[in-house]
Design an enzyme around this catalytic site. Structure first.
Site, mmCIF file in Angstrom:
data_model
loop_
_atom_site.group_PDB
_atom_site.id
_atom_site.type_symbol
_atom_site.label_atom_id
_atom_site.label_comp_id
_atom_site.label_asym_id
_atom_site.label_seq_id
_atom_site.Cartn_x
_atom_site.Cartn_y
_atom_site.Cartn_z
ATOM 1 N N GLY A 127 -11.590 9.211 -4.949
ATOM 2 C CA GLY A 127 -11.207 9.930 -6.279
ATOM 3 C C GLY A 127 -10.177 8.679 -7.051
ATOM 4 N N GLY A 135 -15.001 2.687 -17.304
ATOM 5 C CA GLY A 135 -14.873 4.256 -17.486
ATOM 6 C C GLY A 135 -14.255 4.536 -18.779
ATOM 7 N N GLU A 156 -13.997 -2.219 -19.416
ATOM 8 C CA GLU A 156 -15.237 -1.568 -20.228
ATOM 9 C C GLU A 156 -15.020 -0.186 -20.530
ATOM 10 O OE1 GLU A 156 -17.074 -3.559 -21.595
ATOM 11 O OE2 GLU A 156 -17.296 -5.565 -20.422
ATOM 12 N N CYS A 183 -21.802 5.220 -23.008
ATOM 13 C CA CYS A 183 -20.636 4.644 -23.669
ATOM 14 C C CYS A 183 -21.309 4.202 -25.321
ATOM 15 C CB CYS A 183 -20.192 3.525 -22.987
ATOM 16 S SG CYS A 183 -21.334 2.305 -22.463
HETATM 17 P P1 NAD Z 1 -13.450 7.843 -15.950
HETATM 18 O O1 NAD Z 1 -12.603 6.877 -16.451
HETATM 19 O O2 NAD Z 1 -12.747 9.496 -15.712
HETATM 20 O O3 NAD Z 1 -13.734 7.546 -14.490
HETATM 21 C C1 NAD Z 1 -14.210 6.247 -14.328
HETATM 22 C C2 NAD Z 1 -13.951 5.717 -12.947
HETATM 23 O O4 NAD Z 1 -12.525 5.640 -12.736
HETATM 24 C C3 NAD Z 1 -14.431 6.751 -11.700
HETATM 25 O O5 NAD Z 1 -14.914 6.113 -10.631
HETATM 26 C C4 NAD Z 1 -13.054 7.518 -11.489
HETATM 27 O O6 NAD Z 1 -12.859 7.924 -10.268
HETATM 28 C C5 NAD Z 1 -12.067 6.432 -11.489
HETATM 29 N N1 NAD Z 1 -10.673 6.721 -11.634
HETATM 30 C C6 NAD Z 1 -9.995 7.672 -12.197
HETATM 31 N N2 NAD Z 1 -8.752 7.572 -12.344
HETATM 32 C C7 NAD Z 1 -8.480 6.314 -11.869
HETATM 33 C C8 NAD Z 1 -7.191 5.726 -11.843
HETATM 34 N N3 NAD Z 1 -6.039 6.263 -12.182
HETATM 35 N N4 NAD Z 1 -7.187 4.509 -11.463
HETATM 36 C C9 NAD Z 1 -8.535 3.825 -10.869
HETATM 37 N N5 NAD Z 1 -9.702 4.397 -10.878
HETATM 38 C C10 NAD Z 1 -9.914 5.674 -11.559
HETATM 39 O O7 NAD Z 1 -14.506 7.882 -16.798
HETATM 40 P P2 NAD Z 1 -15.552 9.195 -16.973
HETATM 41 O O8 NAD Z 1 -15.173 10.087 -17.994
HETATM 42 O O9 NAD Z 1 -15.916 9.688 -15.839
HETATM 43 O O10 NAD Z 1 -16.724 8.246 -17.700
HETATM 44 C C11 NAD Z 1 -17.255 8.096 -19.042
HETATM 45 C C12 NAD Z 1 -16.343 7.029 -19.651
HETATM 46 O O11 NAD Z 1 -16.815 5.654 -19.301
HETATM 47 C C13 NAD Z 1 -16.815 7.315 -21.025
HETATM 48 O O12 NAD Z 1 -15.514 7.177 -21.742
HETATM 49 C C14 NAD Z 1 -17.621 6.100 -21.475
HETATM 50 O O13 NAD Z 1 -17.576 5.526 -22.811
HETATM 51 C C15 NAD Z 1 -17.162 5.160 -20.419
HETATM 52 N N6 NAD Z 1 -18.016 4.219 -20.158
HETATM 53 C C16 NAD Z 1 -17.684 2.948 -20.623
HETATM 54 C C17 NAD Z 1 -19.160 1.804 -20.296
HETATM 55 C C18 NAD Z 1 -18.749 0.300 -20.967
HETATM 56 O O14 NAD Z 1 -19.472 -0.405 -20.477
HETATM 57 N N7 NAD Z 1 -17.856 0.101 -22.067
HETATM 58 C C19 NAD Z 1 -19.933 2.246 -19.694
HETATM 59 C C20 NAD Z 1 -20.035 3.553 -19.448
HETATM 60 C C21 NAD Z 1 -19.232 4.503 -19.469
#
Ligand code: NAD
Length: 486
Positions: free
Chosen positions: A210, A230, A252, A286
């Site tokens: 996580g 993310g 990203e 995204c």
């Molecule tokens: P999120 O940011 O909650 O999670 C993404 C990843 O980060 C997961 O593996 C999660 O476990 C990890 N994570 C969570 N907290 C962390 C921390 N403090 N330090 C390091 N890692 C951590 O994203 P989500 O809500 O599950 O996914 C959707 C988001 O991702 C949307 O905002 C979407 O737009 C974005 N997204 C961006 C792209 C792009 O290429 N720009 C592509 C796909 C999704």
């Protein structure tokens, strides 16, 4: 070949080297049914530390190996994504709630990422510089060492492999942390494919954990580069942690992309593009079209056609029914979507389609008369929701489209492509598609956003990938030692 065996990945099938798993077996849930479809070994921060240490040790031999060896592994991996696609599709559909074409897109792009990375392995690694001294002066690109990759749940295979493959091709080791909700699609599949493709043990580590494991990966001193995909909120935390450890972070992040529809277009085609842009994979992309900006003279007709489509799109379990939309990934995401839709309606928006759900199946939703500060218009919804507003002139379209902190993707629909280019010049966005909706991805294209959508980092294509996953070294050579005055 059975790449994924029986669905139990608690570390054993990877010899302890591929899945770090002290946290014990964790169930994998199918969003469409709630059923447990497997288990994986949950990683903790101690596993992460062990993984980065072993990755750093293994990286030296991998970087010293012939580029032909690295290319061969990646080529073989690309072939496996193609030859084993049927088995992989079932897993991607069940774990991520994808329809078949979305699963097929994931394996297709994954294969292409590997083929492009195989070609990257033989790419020139620098340039010969001019020097005012009698010596040879070079700028050469070297692997950074260990690259950390953190990926989200929505397109887990593509969003992991787009960094894993080029980082490996350029001689780095990789520690991959997928979202725990999609540990198989975002991690196990990649580890198994690369294992079968002949990647030496220890060069890739999978740590399905996580936030705490992600944070530890960013802060680990053995990891100089992190590729994070993310949300913007978590991206800011990653950026802060990376600044403290002077880690190079490629971020990203989220988006709220606009589709601009001018009044000279074929409205059936425009509404079809708009429906795809907002509803594909339940809007959990995204680049999803988050705002439809339609020229006033055609807005009513556009709303009518889009609402009709929304009402007739089949929603259900993609594994057992012929549907266009599957489930939302989990209840917390579904509740966020619904809160934004109901909050917008309470604020005066008109609901012309959808706005309801059954379990995790959210109906495609169309909102009009929406103010620019409504939750479903102003924020990234990450659900199948199409908010529509209208504009009169081009300047108003520019102002509306630019009125967001994000800048990931922009779609412009018009018969006058030069008017489209003018709009592209004036609206900040990392990606622009003229006469297409906002979602697209190709392994050869430099993908990335501006503003709150990212740091302007780019992934995809040789130039962007070399910049992302290597360091530049200035190297000079001369035959004799220079004589100095003291
Ligand atoms: P999120 O940011 O909650 O999670 C993404 C990843 O980060 C997961 O593996 C999660 O476990 C990890 N994570 C969570 N907290 C962390 C921390 N403090 N330090 C390091 N890692 C951590 O994203 P989500 O809500 O599950 O996914 C959707 C988001 O991702 C949307 O905002 C979407 O737009 C974005 N997204 C961006 C792209 C792009 O290429 N720009 C592509 C796909 C999704």
């Amino acid at each position: 070949m059975a790449l994924l065996d029986d669905g139990g990945w608690d570390g054993r099938i990877f010899n302890g080297s591929w899945v770090e798993s002290s946290g014990g077996p964790t169930p994998i849930r199918e969003p469409a049914t709630g059923d447990q479809i497997g288990s994986y070994g949950r990683a903790n921060t101690e596993d992460l530390a062990a993984a980065t240490e072993r990755a750093a040790a293994a990286q030296r031999d991998w970087a010293a190996a012939s580029f032909e060896e690295r290319a061969a592994v990646l080529r073989h991996a690309g072939e496996l994504f193609e030859s084993e696609a049927d088995e992989l599709h079932t897993w991607i559909m069940r774990e991520t709630g994808a329809i078949t074409p979305k699963a097929a897109l994931e394996t297709h792009v994954a294969a292409q990422e590997c083929f492009e990375a195989a070609a990257l392995a033989s790419h020139p690694t620098g340039e010969i510089l001019r020097s005012a001294q009698p010596r040879m002066s070079l700028a050469r690109r070297l692997p950074v060492g260990v690259v950390g990759v953190i990926s989200p749940f929505n397109f887990p295979l593509i969003l992991s492999i787009r960094s894993v493959a080029p980082a490996l091709a350029l001689g780095n080791a990789v520690v991959l942390k997928p979202d725990p909700r999609t540990a198989v699609t975002g991690g196990v599949i990649i580890a198994r494919v690369l294992q079968e493709a002949g990647l030496p043990e220890g060069v890739l580590h999978l740590v399905p954990g996580g936030a705490e494991v992600g944070q530890a990966l960013v802060e680990d001193p053995r990891v100089p580069v992190v590729s994070f995909t993310g949300s913007t909120a978590v991206g800011r935390k990653v950026g802060e942690a990376a600044a403290r450890t002077l880690t190079r972070a490629h971020l990203e992040l989220g988006g709220n992309s606009a589709l601009i529809v001018l009044d000279d277009v074929d409205l059936d085609l425009a509404a079809s593009a708009g429906a795809f842009g907002s509803f594909m994979h339940q809007g959990q992309i995204c680049m999803t079209t988050g705002r439809h900006l339609v020229q006033r003279g055609v807005a009513d007709e556009y709303v009518e056609i889009l609402a009709d489509k929304a009402k007739n799109i089949p929603v259900g379990n993609p594994l057992t029914e012929q549907v266009a939309l599957g489930p939302i990934i989990d209840e917390s995401q579904r509740d966020k979507i619904h809160d934004m839709v109901t909050g917008s309606v309470e604020g005066g928006a008109t609901l012309v389609a959808g706005g309801t759900y059954e379990g995790l199946f959210y109906q495609p939703t169309v909102l009009t008369d929406i103010s620019t500060n409504s939750p479903a218009y102003a924020n990234e919804v990450f659900g199948p929701v199409a908010p529509i507003t209208s504009f009169d002139g081009i300047d108003e379209a520019v102002a509306l489209a630019s009125d967001t902190e994000y800048g990931l993707s922009l779609g412009i629909l018009t018969r006058d492509v030069m008017k489209g280019v003018d709009l592209a010049d004036r609206i900040p966005s990392g990606i622009v598609h003229i006469n297409d909706q906002t979602i697209s991805d190709e392994a050869v294209a430099p993908f990335g956003g501006v503003g709150a959508s990212g740091t302007g980092a780019r992934l995809g294509g040789p130039a962007a990938n070399i910049a992302a996953f290597t360091d530049t070294q200035w190297l000079t050579l001369q035959g004799e030692i220079t004589r100095y005055p003291f």
